[in-house]
Scaffold this motif. Structure first.
Motif, PDB file in Angstrom:
ATOM      1  N   MET A  92       0.833  -1.202   0.000  1.00 51.90           N
ATOM      2  CA  MET A  92       0.000   0.000   0.000  1.00 51.90           C
ATOM      3  C   MET A  92       0.871   1.256   0.000  1.00 51.90           C
ATOM      4  N   PHE A  93       0.339   2.334  -0.580  1.00 57.02           N
ATOM      5  CA  PHE A  93       0.953   3.661  -0.500  1.00 57.02           C
ATOM      6  C   PHE A  93      -0.120   4.583   0.023  1.00 57.02           C
ATOM      7  N   HIS A  94      -0.043   4.893   1.312  1.00 55.81           N
ATOM      8  CA  HIS A  94      -1.113   5.637   1.976  1.00 55.81           C
ATOM      9  C   HIS A  94      -0.517   6.365   3.180  1.00 55.81           C
ATOM     10  N   PRO A  95      -0.976   7.581   3.471  1.00 56.39           N
ATOM     11  CA  PRO A  95      -0.424   8.319   4.609  1.00 56.39           C
ATOM     12  C   PRO A  95      -0.525   7.595   5.947  1.00 56.39           C
ATOM     13  N   ASN A  96      -1.529   6.755   6.125  1.00 62.08           N
ATOM     14  CA  ASN A  96      -1.758   6.129   7.428  1.00 62.08           C
ATOM     15  C   ASN A  96      -1.453   4.641   7.463  1.00 62.08           C
ATOM     16  N   ILE A  97      -0.644   4.173   6.502  1.00 64.49           N
ATOM     17  CA  ILE A  97      -0.266   2.762   6.461  1.00 64.49           C
ATOM     18  C   ILE A  97       1.259   2.670   6.422  1.00 64.49           C
ATOM     19  N   TYR A  98       1.812   1.977   7.414  1.00 64.40           N
ATOM     20  CA  TYR A  98       3.256   1.789   7.515  1.00 64.40           C
ATOM     21  C   TYR A  98       3.742   0.819   6.442  1.00 64.40           C
ATOM     22  N   ALA A  99       5.034   0.808   6.235  1.00 64.68           N
ATOM     23  CA  ALA A  99       5.642  -0.074   5.228  1.00 64.68           C
ATOM     24  C   ALA A  99       5.349  -1.550   5.512  1.00 64.68           C
ATOM     25  N   ASP A 100       5.212  -1.929   6.784  1.00 63.96           N
ATOM     26  CA  ASP A 100       4.926  -3.331   7.121  1.00 63.96           C
ATOM     27  C   ASP A 100       3.437  -3.679   7.029  1.00 63.96           C
ATOM     28  N   GLY A 101       2.610  -2.709   6.604  1.00 65.28           N
ATOM     29  CA  GLY A 101       1.177  -2.942   6.453  1.00 65.28           C
ATOM     30  C   GLY A 101       0.348  -2.550   7.661  1.00 65.28           C
ATOM     31  N   SER A 102       1.010  -2.216   8.767  1.00 72.35           N
ATOM     32  CA  SER A 102       0.274  -1.760   9.957  1.00 72.35           C
ATOM     33  C   SER A 102      -0.478  -0.482   9.644  1.00 72.35           C
ATOM     34  N   ILE A 103      -1.576  -0.284  10.350  1.00 66.79           N
ATOM     35  CA  ILE A 103      -2.476   0.830  10.055  1.00 66.79           C
ATOM     36  C   ILE A 103      -2.547   1.783  11.236  1.00 66.79           C
ATOM     37  N   CYS A 104      -2.382   3.061  10.950  1.00 66.34           N
ATOM     38  CA  CYS A 104      -2.525   4.105  11.958  1.00 66.34           C
ATOM     39  C   CYS A 104      -3.956   4.628  11.866  1.00 66.34           C
ATOM     40  N   ILE A 115     -17.675  -1.844  21.345  1.00 66.64           N
ATOM     41  CA  ILE A 115     -18.832  -1.888  20.440  1.00 66.64           C
ATOM     42  C   ILE A 115     -18.410  -2.169  18.997  1.00 66.64           C
ATOM     43  N   TYR A 116     -17.132  -1.910  18.661  1.00 64.70           N
ATOM     44  CA  TYR A 116     -16.662  -2.182  17.299  1.00 64.70           C
ATOM     45  C   TYR A 116     -16.560  -3.684  17.083  1.00 64.70           C
ATOM     46  N   ASP A 117     -17.077  -4.120  15.958  1.00 62.93           N
ATOM     47  CA  ASP A 117     -16.936  -5.525  15.574  1.00 62.93           C
ATOM     48  C   ASP A 117     -16.075  -5.580  14.313  1.00 62.93           C
ATOM     49  N   VAL A 118     -15.880  -6.780  13.779  1.00 57.96           N
ATOM     50  CA  VAL A 118     -15.014  -6.938  12.610  1.00 57.96           C
ATOM     51  C   VAL A 118     -15.530  -6.107  11.429  1.00 57.96           C
ATOM     52  N   ALA A 119     -16.835  -6.111  11.213  1.00 58.18           N
ATOM     53  CA  ALA A 119     -17.399  -5.331  10.107  1.00 58.18           C
ATOM     54  C   ALA A 119     -17.092  -3.845  10.272  1.00 58.18           C
ATOM     55  N   ALA A 120     -17.228  -3.326  11.476  1.00 57.90           N
ATOM     56  CA  ALA A 120     -16.947  -1.905  11.724  1.00 57.90           C
ATOM     57  C   ALA A 120     -15.472  -1.592  11.510  1.00 57.90           C
ATOM     58  N   ILE A 121     -14.599  -2.494  11.914  1.00 58.15           N
ATOM     59  CA  ILE A 121     -13.160  -2.298  11.728  1.00 58.15           C
ATOM     60  C   ILE A 121     -12.843  -2.216  10.230  1.00 58.15           C
ATOM     61  N   LEU A 122     -13.325  -3.195   9.476  1.00 55.36           N
ATOM     62  CA  LEU A 122     -13.021  -3.238   8.042  1.00 55.36           C
ATOM     63  C   LEU A 122     -13.658  -2.073   7.287  1.00 55.36           C
ATOM     64  N   THR A 123     -14.852  -1.678   7.669  1.00 55.48           N
ATOM     65  CA  THR A 123     -15.510  -0.541   7.038  1.00 55.48           C
ATOM     66  C   THR A 123     -14.730   0.747   7.322  1.00 55.48           C
ATOM     67  N   SER A 124     -14.232   0.895   8.533  1.00 58.46           N
ATOM     68  CA  SER A 124     -13.433   2.074   8.880  1.00 58.46           C
ATOM     69  C   SER A 124     -12.142   2.123   8.082  1.00 58.46           C
ATOM     70  N   ILE A 125     -11.522   0.971   7.890  1.00 60.99           N
ATOM     71  CA  ILE A 125     -10.285   0.921   7.107  1.00 60.99           C
ATOM     72  C   ILE A 125     -10.571   1.255   5.647  1.00 60.99           C
ATOM     73  N   GLN A 126     -11.671   0.737   5.125  1.00 57.01           N
ATOM     74  CA  GLN A 126     -12.039   1.057   3.743  1.00 57.01           C
ATOM     75  C   GLN A 126     -12.259   2.566   3.591  1.00 57.01           C
ATOM     76  N   SER A 127     -12.916   3.193   4.553  1.00 56.89           N
ATOM     77  CA  SER A 127     -13.137   4.643   4.513  1.00 56.89           C
ATOM     78  C   SER A 127     -11.821   5.405   4.594  1.00 56.89           C
ATOM     79  N   LEU A 128     -10.886   4.879   5.370  1.00 52.88           N
ATOM     80  CA  LEU A 128      -9.581   5.525   5.519  1.00 52.88           C
ATOM     81  C   LEU A 128      -8.841   5.611   4.188  1.00 52.88           C
ATOM     82  N   LEU A 129      -9.052   4.643   3.309  1.00 52.66           N
ATOM     83  CA  LEU A 129      -8.365   4.675   2.022  1.00 52.66           C
ATOM     84  C   LEU A 129      -8.616   5.989   1.301  1.00 52.66           C
ATOM     85  N   CYS A 130      -9.858   6.464   1.315  1.00 52.91           N
ATOM     86  CA  CYS A 130     -10.215   7.679   0.581  1.00 52.91           C
ATOM     87  C   CYS A 130     -10.174   8.937   1.444  1.00 52.91           C
TER      88      CYS A 130
END
Length: 168
Positions: A92-104, A115-130
């Motif tokens: 990935m090339f993204h301001p909030n993603i480290y070289a090892d793939g970790s996500i800020c 209250i966050y579940d797996v769906a909420a986590i993945l949806t938040s990450i998808q939103s972070l892309l844009c």
């Protein structure tokens, strides 16, 4: 052994199967519910539209091409009181993603809530892309380009997306 974390992960998995949010998918490994593989579809009409190509033949003359970015989620027995460790497997090339793939991302750190579940986590990450946060960079070059030259930033993202088509 059935622990509260494992029970919650089974519930998260059932919810994800029964009512999957658009553009995300995830499932635990066959032998380890604490380790999940997930995919996020690049949002349409963005530089992220077009990740790794996965082709599903629908008939002899139709083929559906899905473009995804792969992630892993590692849970601990303190889940849902503690967040999982989430990493992109896809480059990935993204301001909030480290070289090892970790996500800020705040919900994976100081803003975590049970209250966050797996769906909420993945949806938040998808939103972070844009909607990156260049003020909290994990990749300073991506953050600088995002802030100073959107055209160059988008070109670099598209290059990474296109490279994913030929990656293993």
């Amino acid at each position: 052994m059935s622990t509260p974390a494992r029970k919650r992960l089974m519930r998260d998995f059932r919810r994800l199967q029964q009512d999957p949010p658009a553009g995300i998918s995830g499932a635990p490994h066959d032998s380890n519910i604490m380790l999940w593989n997930a995919v996020i579809f690049g949002p349409d009409d963005t530089p992220w539209d077009g990740g790794e190509r996965i082709c599903f033949c629908l008939s002899w003359h139709k083929c559906l091409v899905l473009r995804t970015f792969k992630l892993t989620l590692q849970f601990i027995e303190d889940y849902p009181n503690k967040p999982p460790t989430v990493r992109f497997v896809s480059r990935m090339f993204h301001p909030n993603i480290y070289a090892d793939g970790s996500i800020c991302l705040d919900i994976l750190q100081n803003q975590w809530s049970p209250i966050y579940d797996v769906a909420a986590i993945l949806t938040s990450i998808q939103s972070l892309l844009c909607d990156p946060n260049p003020n909290s960079p994990a990749n300073s070059e991506a953050a600088r380009l995002f802030s100073e030259s959107k055209r160059e930033y988008n070109r670099r993202v598209r290059d990474i997306v296109e490279q994913s088509w030929t990656a293993d």
